[in-house]
Write an enzyme that holds these catalytic residues in place. Structure first.
Site, PDB file in Angstrom:
ATOM      1  N   CYS A 117       1.154  -1.441  -0.123  1.00  0.00           N
ATOM      2  CA  CYS A 117      -0.059   0.139   0.046  1.00  0.00           C
ATOM      3  C   CYS A 117       0.733   1.341   0.184  1.00  0.00           C
ATOM      4  O   CYS A 117       2.055   1.254   0.538  1.00  0.00           O
ATOM      5  CB  CYS A 117      -0.928  -0.049   1.185  1.00  0.00           C
ATOM      6  N   TRP A 138      -2.986  -2.735  -1.288  1.00  0.00           N
ATOM      7  CA  TRP A 138      -2.800  -4.482  -1.480  1.00  0.00           C
ATOM      8  C   TRP A 138      -3.505  -4.894  -0.433  1.00  0.00           C
ATOM      9  O   TRP A 138      -3.067  -4.936   0.912  1.00  0.00           O
ATOM     10  CB  TRP A 138      -1.164  -4.298  -1.510  1.00  0.00           C
ATOM     11  N   GLU A 146       7.871 -15.151 -11.122  1.00  0.00           N
ATOM     12  CA  GLU A 146       7.106 -13.992 -10.807  1.00  0.00           C
ATOM     13  C   GLU A 146       6.470 -13.125 -11.819  1.00  0.00           C
ATOM     14  O   GLU A 146       5.352 -12.385 -11.587  1.00  0.00           O
ATOM     15  CB  GLU A 146       7.939 -13.076  -9.676  1.00  0.00           C
ATOM     16  N   HIS A 204      17.197 -36.872  -7.029  1.00  0.00           N
ATOM     17  CA  HIS A 204      16.704 -37.661  -5.630  1.00  0.00           C
ATOM     18  C   HIS A 204      15.539 -37.295  -5.371  1.00  0.00           C
ATOM     19  O   HIS A 204      14.789 -37.201  -4.455  1.00  0.00           O
ATOM     20  CB  HIS A 204      17.356 -37.121  -4.538  1.00  0.00           C
ATOM     21  N   LYS A 239      12.873 -14.991 -10.962  1.00  0.00           N
ATOM     22  CA  LYS A 239      12.223 -13.996 -11.789  1.00  0.00           C
ATOM     23  C   LYS A 239      11.350 -14.770 -12.748  1.00  0.00           C
ATOM     24  O   LYS A 239      10.508 -13.919 -13.041  1.00  0.00           O
ATOM     25  CB  LYS A 239      13.703 -13.788 -12.749  1.00  0.00           C
ATOM     26  N   ARG A 275       5.031  -0.332  -6.261  1.00  0.00           N
ATOM     27  CA  ARG A 275       5.106  -1.056  -5.123  1.00  0.00           C
ATOM     28  C   ARG A 275       3.981  -2.146  -5.029  1.00  0.00           C
ATOM     29  O   ARG A 275       3.974  -3.033  -4.247  1.00  0.00           O
ATOM     30  CB  ARG A 275       4.690  -0.125  -3.961  1.00  0.00           C
ATOM     31  N   GLU A 325      17.449 -17.663  -8.248  1.00  0.00           N
ATOM     32  CA  GLU A 325      17.201 -16.256  -8.670  1.00  0.00           C
ATOM     33  C   GLU A 325      16.489 -16.282 -10.075  1.00  0.00           C
ATOM     34  O   GLU A 325      15.410 -15.451 -10.269  1.00  0.00           O
ATOM     35  CB  GLU A 325      18.288 -15.537  -8.825  1.00  0.00           C
ATOM     36  N   LYS A 348       6.076  -4.378  -4.414  1.00  0.00           N
ATOM     37  CA  LYS A 348       7.527  -4.196  -4.508  1.00  0.00           C
ATOM     38  C   LYS A 348       7.928  -3.932  -3.046  1.00  0.00           C
ATOM     39  O   LYS A 348       9.160  -4.681  -2.940  1.00  0.00           O
ATOM     40  CB  LYS A 348       7.563  -2.842  -5.230  1.00  0.00           C
ATOM     41  N   ASN A 378      -1.816   2.294   5.909  1.00  0.00           N
ATOM     42  CA  ASN A 378      -0.954   1.048   5.297  1.00  0.00           C
ATOM     43  C   ASN A 378      -0.585   0.396   6.488  1.00  0.00           C
ATOM     44  O   ASN A 378      -0.251   0.914   7.686  1.00  0.00           O
ATOM     45  CB  ASN A 378       0.360   1.630   4.657  1.00  0.00           C
ATOM     46  N   GLY A 379      -0.471  -0.962   6.311  1.00  0.00           N
ATOM     47  CA  GLY A 379       0.097  -1.821   7.467  1.00  0.00           C
ATOM     48  C   GLY A 379      -0.861  -2.740   7.815  1.00  0.00           C
ATOM     49  O   GLY A 379      -2.192  -2.978   7.230  1.00  0.00           O
TER      50      GLY A 379
HETATM   51  O1  M6R Z   1      13.338  -5.009  -0.425  1.00  0.00           O
HETATM   52  P1  M6R Z   1      13.767  -6.341  -0.278  1.00  0.00           P
HETATM   53  O2  M6R Z   1      15.053  -6.595  -1.024  1.00  0.00           O
HETATM   54  O3  M6R Z   1      13.759  -6.524   1.268  1.00  0.00           O
HETATM   55  O4  M6R Z   1      12.416  -7.363  -0.960  1.00  0.00           O
HETATM   56  C1  M6R Z   1      12.681  -8.633  -0.701  1.00  0.00           C
HETATM   57  C2  M6R Z   1      11.860  -9.420  -1.457  1.00  0.00           C
HETATM   58  O5  M6R Z   1      10.490  -8.960  -1.460  1.00  0.00           O
HETATM   59  C3  M6R Z   1      12.182  -9.045  -3.125  1.00  0.00           C
HETATM   60  O6  M6R Z   1      13.501  -9.233  -3.279  1.00  0.00           O
HETATM   61  C4  M6R Z   1      11.389  -9.756  -4.009  1.00  0.00           C
HETATM   62  O7  M6R Z   1      11.684 -11.238  -3.881  1.00  0.00           O
HETATM   63  C5  M6R Z   1      11.497  -9.403  -5.236  1.00  0.00           C
HETATM   64  N1  M6R Z   1      10.502  -8.577  -6.058  1.00  0.00           N
HETATM   65  C6  M6R Z   1      11.742 -10.434  -6.572  1.00  0.00           C
HETATM   66  O8  M6R Z   1      12.135  -9.990  -7.771  1.00  0.00           O
END
Ligand code: M6R
Length: 598
Positions: A2, A73, A482, A498, A479, A27, A475, A593, A97-98
């Site tokens: 949010c 959100w 997501e 395994h 990517k 975000r 990683e 984000k 927010n929160g």
């Molecule tokens: O802001 P941060 O690096 O702490 O965020 C952690 C994760 O939410 C962030 O890396 C997330 O996995 C990415 N959006 C992935 O691309």
């Protein structure tokens, strides 16, 4: 997650708030709303979906010089117009927010007869203020009274119909800034939202409230005591957060990586070309008998690589932990631990939870972040800045490579300070990395073709690698999943047989990464195992270890630094796969984000 904006000044607030909300879109959100105050009342507009929908719904003739806005959100209650903020009572209007953890309990105790109009936890705040004000408290006192009953996190802004020239702001754990200008003051979750008005901001600490009018900003503790705090000038430029000629932020940010790495070299180099690092940070690292890296998502993956770098280069034992797991399941700690928090945003609630706990235990803390004024940065003893510039796409790219660059500098600095023999100059080697990264700018068509060929119609994809390559595979798979919604897994090459190899069938794409000197041949063996079961292989190797059918060969870089380069083809493959599948690359579904709730 949010986002909040607020404006009190001389111009019509609507357009400023809408533009601010657009800057917070990155975000992640599922609905949006705003409230405009004027002599006729407080007018609320809210919609499920994009800001563009809200923009259409706003009555452009309804002018007002004070307003608050919100992107939501969903946490409590589905994404819907009903649950979108602002929420209102007869007199008050609020955005929040929160997460209010005790909202059920507070509602039962203080508001048993009040009929709620939404499913949100937020609504109890505005109902509490309404109740306390109707019991005779001033708005400020009622606001403090309401906030003092809450457990959880909040950044919140409140409008009072009877005092429409003021915004009341409260903060606990969720980020919030006040922007200052001449005859105008603003409120924002993130400076980027209000760079259109000012670059001068003042931070708000937890359990503080702020009374904002166009000419005054008064910060108070929950007790009512006034707090004075200096403002600072945000070091970002509004042009840093524009896409320019790029179709997506993600592509722009992938391309920025060579520049970011060179920038880090400049920032961490002193006049005689040696590493420039705060001596206190050095002493904290040298004084630790074990380092605990705490992070989430992509930053966690950088932490896995960081563990290898620090152990191999500086000979200090390191454990890397997922923040949300560590928070409720802390292992037995060493006697002199140093906690390193890696976070692009510096706002991740899971990591912050750990930070709060380990600080209570009296341990040393260091944050590696892209946002120096962020919560994790402010609350840790030390900060190392990754200097990557604002990262807007939800999928993290340049922040990841920047984190690893800073980690290797930290590792080498510690190694040198403890007298270890080193024939590795990280600043020079990072320069080679930056050059190696650049070749992918020219190879986008190859990666686009790989994405089309392997990932246009598949429902799953595996990434396999060993050692550092394994972490990069995790990683790469994150990517891909997501942003393209393809089910993807990153596996240790030797582990597939395994169990998981049962999922390999005719045509299953398997992307293999072989850049590690000691295990690249083993990985090729693992690739043969999956090919024998029908997998469609895509091999990525490094100059020196390549074989004839390899699809991509990355230029030779130092063994410690291969992850910074090998991840780039994976980022681009994910980007093009998402594009070909018609996905919203920069704003993938369900994601935020900055993950400011646990
Ligand atoms: O802001 P941060 O690096 O702490 O965020 C952690 C994760 O939410 C962030 O890396 C997330 O996995 C990415 N959006 C992935 O691309």
């Amino acid at each position: 997650m949010c986002g909040i904006v607020g404006y009190v000044g001389a111009e019509d607030a609507k357009e400023i708030l809408l533009r601010g909300l657009e800057k917070l879109e990155y975000r992640g959100y599922d609905s949006a709303g705003l409230a405009i105050a004027n002599d006729q009342g407080v007018h609320v507009y809210k919609e499920k979906g994009r800001i563009a929908t809200l923009r259409e719904a706003v009555n452009q003739t309804e002018a007002g010089t004070v307003g608050i806005g919100h992107t939501r959100w969903a946490t409590h209650g589905a994404p819907s117009k009903l649950n979108a903020h602002p929420h209102q009572t007869a007199r008050y209007t609020i955005v929040h927010n929160g997460v209010i953890e005790n909202y059920e309990q507070v509602r039962r105790e203080y508001l048993p007869d009040v009929e709620m109009t939404s499913d949100t936890d937020t609504e109890i705040i505005v109902q509490l203020v309404e109740k306390f004000a109707s019991d005779g408290e001033t708005t400020e006192v009622a606001f403090r009274h309401a906030l003092s009953l809450l457990k959880g996190s909040y950044a919140t802004a409140l409008l009072d119909l009877e005092d429409p020239e003021t915004i009341y702001v409260g903060k606990n754990k969720s980020p919030l800034l006040i922007g200052l200008s001449d005859g105008v003051n603003v409120v924002a979750s993130d400076a980027m939202a209000m760079l259109q008005v000012t670059k001068e901001f003042v931070e708000i600490m937890d359990e503080e409230i702020v009374i904002v009018t166009k000419d005054n900003v008064t910060i108070k503790k929950m007790t009512g005591d006034v707090v004075t705090r200096d403002s600072y000038v945000a070091e970002i430029d509004s042009s840093d957060i524009e896409k320019g000629t790029y179709p997506h932020y993600m592509l722009k940010e992938i391309d920025e990586q060579p520049f970011v790495i060179r920038n880090i070299v400049t920032k961490y180099k002193d006049e005689d070309d040696s590493i420039k690092l705060d001596d206190n940070v050095r002493q904290a690292v040298l004084g630790a008998d074990r380092i605990y890296i705490i992070a989430a998502g992509t930053s966690y993956h950088a932490g896995l690589v960081g563990k290898e770098m620090i152990e191999k280069i500086a000979h200090i034992p390191v454990e890397t932990h997922i923040a949300s797991e560590f928070l409720y399941n802390m292992p037995i700690l060493s006697k002199k631990p140093l906690f390193i928090f890696i976070s692009q945003s510096g706002e991740t609630a899971d990591s912050r939870g750990v930070l709060v706990n380990v600080k209570k235990l009296g341990h040393q803390t260091l944050t590696i972040t892209n946002v120096p004024g962020s919560t994790l940065s402010r609350e840790a003893q030390f900060t190392l800045h990754t200097h990557a510039g604002p990262e807007i796409a939800v999928a993290s790219t340049k922040a990841y490579t920047a984190q690893m660059a800073v980690l290797v500098i930290l590792a080498v600095d510690a190694a040198r300070a403890s007298g270890l023999e080193m024939d590795f100059d990280p600043l020079q080697e990072l320069g080679i990395v930056a050059n190696a990264m650049e070749i992918f700018t020219e190879k986008k068509d190859v990666l686009e073709e790989i994405a089309r060929d392997y990932l246009s119609v598949t429902r799953n994809c595996f990434f396999i690698g060993r050692s550092m390559d394994y972490h990069v595979c995790m990683e790469g798979s994150l990517k891909l999943k997501e942003i393209s919604y393809i089910q993807a897994e990153g596996f240790a090459g030797g582990e597939l047989k395994h169990g998981t190899i049962a999922l390999i069938e005719e045509g299953t794409p398997v992307i293999g990464l072989a850049t590690q000197e000691n295990v690249h041949l083993n990985l090729r063996g693992n690739m043969k195992e999956v090919v024998a079961r029908g997998a469609y292989p895509c091999m990525i190797s490094m100059d020196g270890f390549q074989e004839e059918d390899d699809k991509i060969v990355i230029p030779k870089v130092h063994n410690y630094l291969t992850p910074l380069v090998s991840v780039i083809p994976l980022q681009l493959i994910a980007y093009y796969a998402a594009l070909h599948r018609g996905c919203d690359v920069d704003k993938p579904r369900n994601l935020a984000k900055s993950v400011t709730v646990e």
